[in-house]
Design a protein around this motif. Structure first.
Motif, PDB file in Angstrom:
ATOM      1  N   LYS A  21      29.691  28.344  67.179  1.00 10.09           N
ATOM      2  CA  LYS A  21      28.886  27.771  66.103  1.00 10.09           C
ATOM      3  C   LYS A  21      28.252  26.449  66.509  1.00 10.09           C
ATOM      4  O   LYS A  21      27.242  26.037  65.942  1.00 10.09           O
ATOM      5  CB  LYS A  21      29.747  27.589  64.851  1.00 10.09           C
ATOM      6  CG  LYS A  21      30.157  28.901  64.222  1.00 10.09           C
ATOM      7  CD  LYS A  21      31.060  28.679  63.026  1.00 10.09           C
ATOM      8  CE  LYS A  21      31.461  30.011  62.397  1.00 10.09           C
ATOM      9  NZ  LYS A  21      32.416  29.852  61.258  1.00 10.09           N
ATOM     10  N   THR A  22      28.874  25.725  67.470  1.00 13.79           N
ATOM     11  CA  THR A  22      28.342  24.425  67.866  1.00 13.79           C
ATOM     12  C   THR A  22      27.393  24.497  69.057  1.00 13.79           C
ATOM     13  O   THR A  22      26.696  23.540  69.340  1.00 13.79           O
ATOM     14  CB  THR A  22      29.505  23.482  68.215  1.00 13.79           C
ATOM     15  OG1 THR A  22      30.319  24.092  69.222  1.00 13.79           O
ATOM     16  CG2 THR A  22      30.360  23.203  66.982  1.00 13.79           C
ATOM     17  N   VAL A 276      29.342  42.586  55.121  1.00 19.94           N
ATOM     18  CA  VAL A 276      28.784  42.950  56.426  1.00 19.94           C
ATOM     19  C   VAL A 276      27.323  42.519  56.507  1.00 19.94           C
ATOM     20  O   VAL A 276      26.883  41.947  57.519  1.00 19.94           O
ATOM     21  CB  VAL A 276      28.926  44.468  56.677  1.00 19.94           C
ATOM     22  CG1 VAL A 276      28.227  44.866  57.965  1.00 19.94           C
ATOM     23  CG2 VAL A 276      30.396  44.871  56.740  1.00 19.94           C
ATOM     24  N   GLY A 277      26.549  42.784  55.455  1.00 20.65           N
ATOM     25  CA  GLY A 277      25.150  42.373  55.451  1.00 20.65           C
ATOM     26  C   GLY A 277      24.990  40.872  55.578  1.00 20.65           C
ATOM     27  O   GLY A 277      24.121  40.384  56.329  1.00 20.65           O
ATOM     28  N   LEU A 278      25.831  40.118  54.874  1.00 20.40           N
ATOM     29  CA  LEU A 278      25.744  38.657  54.941  1.00 20.40           C
ATOM     30  C   LEU A 278      26.134  38.140  56.321  1.00 20.40           C
ATOM     31  O   LEU A 278      25.533  37.189  56.828  1.00 20.40           O
ATOM     32  CB  LEU A 278      26.646  38.046  53.864  1.00 20.40           C
ATOM     33  CG  LEU A 278      26.187  38.273  52.415  1.00 20.40           C
ATOM     34  CD1 LEU A 278      27.281  37.853  51.441  1.00 20.40           C
ATOM     35  CD2 LEU A 278      24.901  37.517  52.127  1.00 20.40           C
ATOM     36  N   CYS A 283      24.454  35.629  61.302  1.00 18.80           N
ATOM     37  CA  CYS A 283      24.482  35.598  62.763  1.00 18.80           C
ATOM     38  C   CYS A 283      23.081  35.613  63.354  1.00 18.80           C
ATOM     39  O   CYS A 283      22.830  34.984  64.396  1.00 18.80           O
ATOM     40  CB  CYS A 283      25.283  36.792  63.290  1.00 18.80           C
ATOM     41  SG  CYS A 283      27.066  36.684  63.016  1.00 18.80           S
ATOM     42  N   MET A 284      22.156  36.316  62.718  1.00 22.06           N
ATOM     43  CA  MET A 284      20.813  36.455  63.274  1.00 22.06           C
ATOM     44  C   MET A 284      19.880  35.304  62.897  1.00 22.06           C
ATOM     45  O   MET A 284      18.988  34.945  63.671  1.00 22.06           O
ATOM     46  CB  MET A 284      20.188  37.776  62.802  1.00 22.06           C
ATOM     47  CG  MET A 284      20.929  39.018  63.281  1.00 22.06           C
ATOM     48  SD  MET A 284      20.996  39.147  65.072  1.00 22.06           S
ATOM     49  CE  MET A 284      19.266  39.378  65.443  1.00 22.06           C
ATOM     50  N   LEU A 285      20.070  34.729  61.704  1.00 25.74           N
ATOM     51  CA  LEU A 285      19.111  33.735  61.198  1.00 25.74           C
ATOM     52  C   LEU A 285      19.787  32.450  60.740  1.00 25.74           C
ATOM     53  O   LEU A 285      19.195  31.671  60.000  1.00 25.74           O
ATOM     54  CB  LEU A 285      18.313  34.319  60.018  1.00 25.74           C
ATOM     55  CG  LEU A 285      17.594  35.646  60.255  1.00 25.74           C
ATOM     56  CD1 LEU A 285      17.057  36.204  58.938  1.00 25.74           C
ATOM     57  CD2 LEU A 285      16.470  35.476  61.259  1.00 25.74           C
ATOM     58  N   ALA A 310      26.802  42.162  70.448  1.00 24.41           N
ATOM     59  CA  ALA A 310      27.890  41.195  70.304  1.00 24.41           C
ATOM     60  C   ALA A 310      28.242  40.954  68.836  1.00 24.41           C
ATOM     61  O   ALA A 310      29.415  40.782  68.489  1.00 24.41           O
ATOM     62  CB  ALA A 310      27.503  39.874  70.974  1.00 24.41           C
ATOM     63  N   TYR A 311      27.229  40.932  67.956  1.00 24.45           N
ATOM     64  CA  TYR A 311      27.485  40.674  66.542  1.00 24.45           C
ATOM     65  C   TYR A 311      28.025  41.902  65.817  1.00 24.45           C
ATOM     66  O   TYR A 311      28.551  41.794  64.713  1.00 24.45           O
ATOM     67  CB  TYR A 311      26.198  40.209  65.850  1.00 24.45           C
ATOM     68  CG  TYR A 311      25.684  38.887  66.350  1.00 24.45           C
ATOM     69  CD1 TYR A 311      26.538  37.797  66.497  1.00 24.45           C
ATOM     70  CD2 TYR A 311      24.342  38.720  66.680  1.00 24.45           C
ATOM     71  CE1 TYR A 311      26.061  36.576  66.965  1.00 24.45           C
ATOM     72  CE2 TYR A 311      23.862  37.507  67.144  1.00 24.45           C
ATOM     73  CZ  TYR A 311      24.732  36.434  67.279  1.00 24.45           C
ATOM     74  OH  TYR A 311      24.259  35.229  67.743  1.00 24.45           O
ATOM     75  N   MET A 312      27.862  43.076  66.403  1.00 25.18           N
ATOM     76  CA  MET A 312      28.311  44.304  65.738  1.00 25.18           C
ATOM     77  C   MET A 312      29.623  44.821  66.314  1.00 25.18           C
ATOM     78  O   MET A 312      30.106  45.871  65.886  1.00 25.18           O
ATOM     79  CB  MET A 312      27.239  45.389  65.880  1.00 25.18           C
ATOM     80  CG  MET A 312      25.903  45.026  65.266  1.00 25.18           C
ATOM     81  SD  MET A 312      24.723  46.392  65.306  1.00 25.18           S
ATOM     82  CE  MET A 312      24.382  46.493  67.061  1.00 25.18           C
TER      83      MET A 312
END
Length: 458
Positions: A21-22, A276-278, A283-285, A310-312
């Motif tokens: 996150k950083t 999941v949608g959130l 992660c994308m925006l 990676a996000y999925m």
């Protein structure tokens, strides 16, 4: 050395997540995510899997008691993942399809025997080859997988003629068919359409549009950066979340992640789909660095269509979903607010669908099952040949009154004399089982595939 986040290394996960996150650089962030996934991938040992299977079998045998008194434990085990050998049976119990099937015995067979509305039959037949075309169950055109999928979808159009068929129902039914027979998949589809996602597949798609507004409003709480970006470019939620929600992410996520999401979805309800949608939107925006790649509406759409693996990934996604602060109360509060705004701007909703139920506990509380509806009936039955009756003994003068050694010696002597007198016969192949056994076994095998309790699917 294998590290399991679920059991012993949550501190490592928190450290890696904080670092991700950083980090400002997008390329460096992806490297950190890949490193985290090396530790987050859950490789369940065989002994642990056997223990989980035993626990799930105990739960399924006493389902009403577990749901009434130990629901939190059931939820935790669903978050850890249902054992693959019991996933089909567990899903049927979680969604209430088992009870529906027992209370409506013979209904699927009646619907299956009817020809169906030609309007829906033609559309369904055109969609069959599009569902998981590389899966061995659906790869053959006209194969048993496509035939069962057609039967399930046609039966639903007869069960709900006012709703008919929607293309997004096909992947839902296909996922169910991969884990259970056609009759069970039909009742699972009924429960998902009526209890979990009511109104999603009706004309006008009003329910999915309303949930899109709810998702957008909840995004402001979870990721203000992503919310401002989508609002700035006037990007309607219906553009990016329709397939996510209507197909329950079955056409979006990797297969391992789909199964884990469905385990939680059928247990906890639609809040899992929102979470999941959130998570994906955040992660994308969720950072200014990521928004440099999406300066306009078109670029943002392309970015959301090409989600990085990676996000999925299973471990990362499940952990983020479990830790998401969005609750059922938040969703219901937003539902009331968004519905009021809808009616003020667009008028009354035309779709009068019943209120949704948030998961397995809400379903079993609203419709308490009978004890016999939850009983597991074995289906693989083999009839054993009747044992030959022993000839009655005639007590002769030389027979031991207690049936002892004198009788045994006389039988042995008699058998030896018969063997000497009998002509030699060449050895032959083992004889076929009696006709009654063969017929009984064949009949039982056919019944086991019909869906009484599908032990053959374990």
């Amino acid at each position: 050395m294998r590290v399991s986040v679920w059991y012993s290394n949550s501190l490592l996960y928190e450290t890696l997540t904080l670092t991700i996150k950083t980090v400002q650089s997008s390329a460096l962030e992806n490297k950190w995510i890949q490193l985290a996934l090396c530790f987050l991938t859950e490789d369940v040992p065989a002994e642990v899997l056997r223990q989980r299977e035993a626990k799930w079998l105990d739960m399924l045998n006493h389902w009403d008691k577990w749901m009434a008194k130990k629901h939190k434990k059931v939820k935790l085990r669903c978050q850890k993942g249902v054992p693959p050998s019991l996933r089909g049976r567990a899903w049927l119990y979680l969604c209430g399809g088992k009870v529906k099937r027992e209370q409506n015995r013979g209904k699927f067979q009646d619907l299956d025997s009817q020809p169906g509305d030609p309007k829906w039959v033609d559309v369904i037949e055109r969609d069959l080859h599009r569902q998981f075309p590389f899966h061995e169950m659906f790869v053959a055109r006209g194969g048993h997988g496509q035939q069962d999928l057609f039967r399930v979808l046609k039966a639903y159009t007869l069960h709900r003629p006012e709703e008919g068929y929607c293309q997004a129902q096909a992947p839902i039914a296909a996922v169910l068919l991969m884990h259970m027979p056609a009759e069970d998949a039909f009742w699972g589809l009924v429960q998902i359409c009526e209890k979990y996602l009511p109104g999603y597949y009706s004309k006008g798609l009003e329910a999915i549009q309303l949930d899109g507004e709810i998702l957008f409003s909840l995004l402001k709480k979870v990721s203000p950066v992503a919310h401002r970006h989508l609002k700035k470019h006037k990007m309607e939620p219906i553009l990016y979340m329709t397939e996510w929600f209507m197909c329950a992410f079955s056409r979006t996520l990797p297969w391992a992640s789909v199964l884990r999401v469905w385990d939680m979805f059928l247990c906890e309800g639609v809040k899992i789909i929102f979470r999941v949608g959130l998570v994906l939107l955040k992660c994308m925006l969720g950072s200014p660095e990521k928004l440099k790649k999406s300066q306009g509406l078109y670029e943002t759409m392309e970015l959301l269509k090409a989600l990085p693996p990676a996000y999925m990934e299973e471990g990362f996604l499940v952990r983020e979903v479990v830790e998401s602060p969005v609750s059922e109360r938040d969703i219901e509060r937003e539902h009331v607010a968004q519905r009021r705004r809808w009616e003020e701007s667009r008028g009354e909703l035309r779709c009068r669908s019943p209120g949704r139920m948030h998961g397995a506990r809400a379903i079993i509380t609203a419709e308490p099952p009978r004890r016999q509806d939850l009983q597991q009936n074995p289906t693989i039955l083999v009839e054993s040949p009747p044992a030959a009756a022993a000839p009655p003994s005639n007590g002769g003068p030389g027979e031991d009154p207690a049936g002892g050694k004198g009788k045994k010696k006389k039988k042995k002597r008699k058998n030896k004399e018969e063997e000497k007198a009998a002509p030699s016969v060449p050895p032959s192949a083992p004889s076929d089982p009696p006709r009654s056994l063969k017929d009984g076994s064949r009949q039982a095998s056919e019944e086991s595939l019909s869906s009484q309790e599908h032990d053959s699917y374990l």
